[in-house]
Design a protein around this motif. Structure first.
Motif, mmCIF file in Angstrom:
data_model
loop_
_atom_site.group_PDB
_atom_site.id
_atom_site.type_symbol
_atom_site.label_atom_id
_atom_site.label_comp_id
_atom_site.label_asym_id
_atom_site.label_seq_id
_atom_site.Cartn_x
_atom_site.Cartn_y
_atom_site.Cartn_z
ATOM 1 N N ARG A 204 0.836 -1.214 0.000
ATOM 2 C CA ARG A 204 0.000 0.000 0.000
ATOM 3 C C ARG A 204 0.864 1.255 0.000
ATOM 4 N NH1 ARG A 204 -5.017 0.574 0.495
ATOM 5 N NH2 ARG A 204 -5.392 -1.506 1.347
ATOM 6 N N LEU B 161 -2.260 -1.547 -6.123
ATOM 7 C CA LEU B 161 -3.516 -2.154 -5.714
ATOM 8 C C LEU B 161 -3.214 -3.363 -4.837
ATOM 9 C CD1 LEU B 161 -6.539 -1.569 -6.448
ATOM 10 C CD2 LEU B 161 -6.373 -3.505 -8.022
ATOM 11 N N ARG C 255 -3.881 -6.760 -3.101
ATOM 12 C CA ARG C 255 -4.695 -7.954 -3.246
ATOM 13 C C ARG C 255 -4.298 -8.983 -2.201
ATOM 14 N NH1 ARG C 255 -5.754 -9.410 -9.134
ATOM 15 N NH2 ARG C 255 -4.895 -11.431 -8.549
ATOM 16 N N ASP D 119 -7.556 -4.029 -1.061
ATOM 17 C CA ASP D 119 -8.419 -3.456 -2.094
ATOM 18 C C ASP D 119 -9.217 -4.529 -2.827
ATOM 19 O OD1 ASP D 119 -7.429 -0.746 -1.772
ATOM 20 O OD2 ASP D 119 -5.579 -1.471 -2.695
ATOM 21 N N VAL D 120 -8.599 -5.699 -2.995
ATOM 22 C CA VAL D 120 -9.231 -6.793 -3.738
ATOM 23 C C VAL D 120 -9.034 -8.086 -2.958
ATOM 24 C CG1 VAL D 120 -9.348 -8.050 -5.933
ATOM 25 C CG2 VAL D 120 -8.630 -5.644 -5.911
ATOM 26 N N THR E 290 -14.251 -3.504 -0.357
ATOM 27 C CA THR E 290 -13.231 -4.314 -1.025
ATOM 28 C C THR E 290 -13.830 -5.018 -2.234
ATOM 29 O OG1 THR E 290 -12.024 -4.672 1.042
ATOM 30 C CG2 THR E 290 -11.661 -6.269 -0.718
ATOM 31 N N HIS E 291 -13.111 -5.001 -3.342
ATOM 32 C CA HIS E 291 -13.569 -5.698 -4.539
ATOM 33 C C HIS E 291 -13.471 -7.208 -4.346
ATOM 34 C CE1 HIS E 291 -14.480 -2.627 -7.484
ATOM 35 N NE2 HIS E 291 -13.434 -1.934 -7.066
#
Length: 324
Positions: free
Chosen positions: A103, A108, A110, A166-167, A207-208
């Protein structure tokens, strides 16, 4: 790993020509297949499922199932997500350091559960034929097993969300070559509730949700979106580009899994080029977006691999919306 070992440095040289495409970089460890990818290997995962491998370069499969006999369920102890993932040890302080470091670099972030986190894990624990019989018979003990696997996954997801990602990446092969292994009705009964809970946790945290599934999943694609999937990784040929366009284009980010059975390993470099362009022309959209990923397997000619890289590089800047 099999393709890396087969082609060696020439494969790395091709990849190096296309730095815009993410791919493994050459290292002296390329020939080190690791335990899961080595023929003759045999090991038990944290659930007690015993895996065996018969071919170098491809992951093996479970051959012994700790809950093959339902009588073992009463005394069965699942692994603890405080210390284990589905396939090994986990140190959450180290995970936190890695995620915070990523980060800080502005990338991004994951995090991923081990492949086969739910539906496949049920097959690993019971054995495929046993699970099919359980589902067909509506065996009440399967509900208890589903709850156990869900609770373990929830413990892993909670920890990653607490760290902040994020993912969140999930992988679960839900399809066979040309159909689902169970009916959509049974899928909604035994699998969808767990997906809704886990993916819902992620979406509420902002979060995706990335979901990979090999095989035919056309019949449940809308259900997967309802569960909260925001990035879906379906295979192209077994699902059909027309079906993917009809059900997914503009509704979700598609990370298209490019064929590794027919075109990429067996056809001409020109056919590889045409296929990549056709995928992008068919599915490119500003709504959701399109990504491409391709697993290259042992036996794929170097010239086809080079054609794959060339096509991905050449067509990646095509207009996001192509005319019909």
């Amino acid at each position: 790993p099999g393709a890396r070992r087969e082609h060696g440095r020439p494969l790395a040289d091709i990849a190096a020509q296309y730095p815009e495409i993410e791919s493994p970089q050459w290292s002296d460890e390329w020939n080190d297949l690791g335990e899961r990818y080595t023929a003759g290997s045999r090991f038990a995962d944290p659930w007690g499922c015993v895996w065996e491998n018969v071919h170098d370069g491809i992951v093996g499969q479970p051959t012994q199932h700790p809950l093959e006999d339902w009588s073992a369920l009463a005394g069965f102890e699942p692994p603890c997500p405080e210390h284990k993932t589905h396939m090994g040890e986990v140190g959450w302080q180290q995970e936190q350091r890695l995620i915070k470091s990523a980060r800080a670099e502005g990338v991004l972030v994951r995090a991923a559960l081990d492949h086969g986190f739910y539906f496949l894990r049920l097959t690993y624990l019971r054995g495929f034929e046993n699970l099919m019989t359980d589902i067909a018979a509506g065996d009440s003990r399967l509900d208890e097993l589903c709850r156990m696997v869900l609770e373990f996954n929830r413990g892993l997801v909670e920890r990653y969300l607490d760290i902040g990602v994020d993912v969140m990446v999930f992988g679960d092969d839900l399809g066979m070559q040309d159909r689902l292994p169970i009916s959509p009705r049974h899928w909604r009964r035994y699998v969808q509730p767990a997906y809704e809970e886990l993916f819902g946790m992620c979406r509420r945290a902002g979060t995706h949700v990335y979901l990979h599934s090999d095989g035919y999943i056309v019949d449940i694609m809308p259900d997967l979106l309802e569960c909260g999937v925001t990035i879906l990784n379906p295979q192209d040929l077994c699902n059909g580009l027309g079906n993917i366009r009809r059900l997914l284009k503009g509704r979700v980010c598609i990370d298209l899994d490019i064929d590794r059975q027919r075109i990429i390993p067996r056809r001409s470099p020109g056919d590889v080029d045409l296929h990549i362009r056709h995928c992008i022309e068919t599915l490119g959209s500003q709504q959701g977006g399109l990504m491409l990923v391709c697993g290259v397997y042992e036996g794929t000619p170097l010239e086809n691999i080079h054609a794959l890289y060339q096509a991905m590089s050449r067509y990646r800047r095509l207009p996001a919306e192509m005319p019909d």
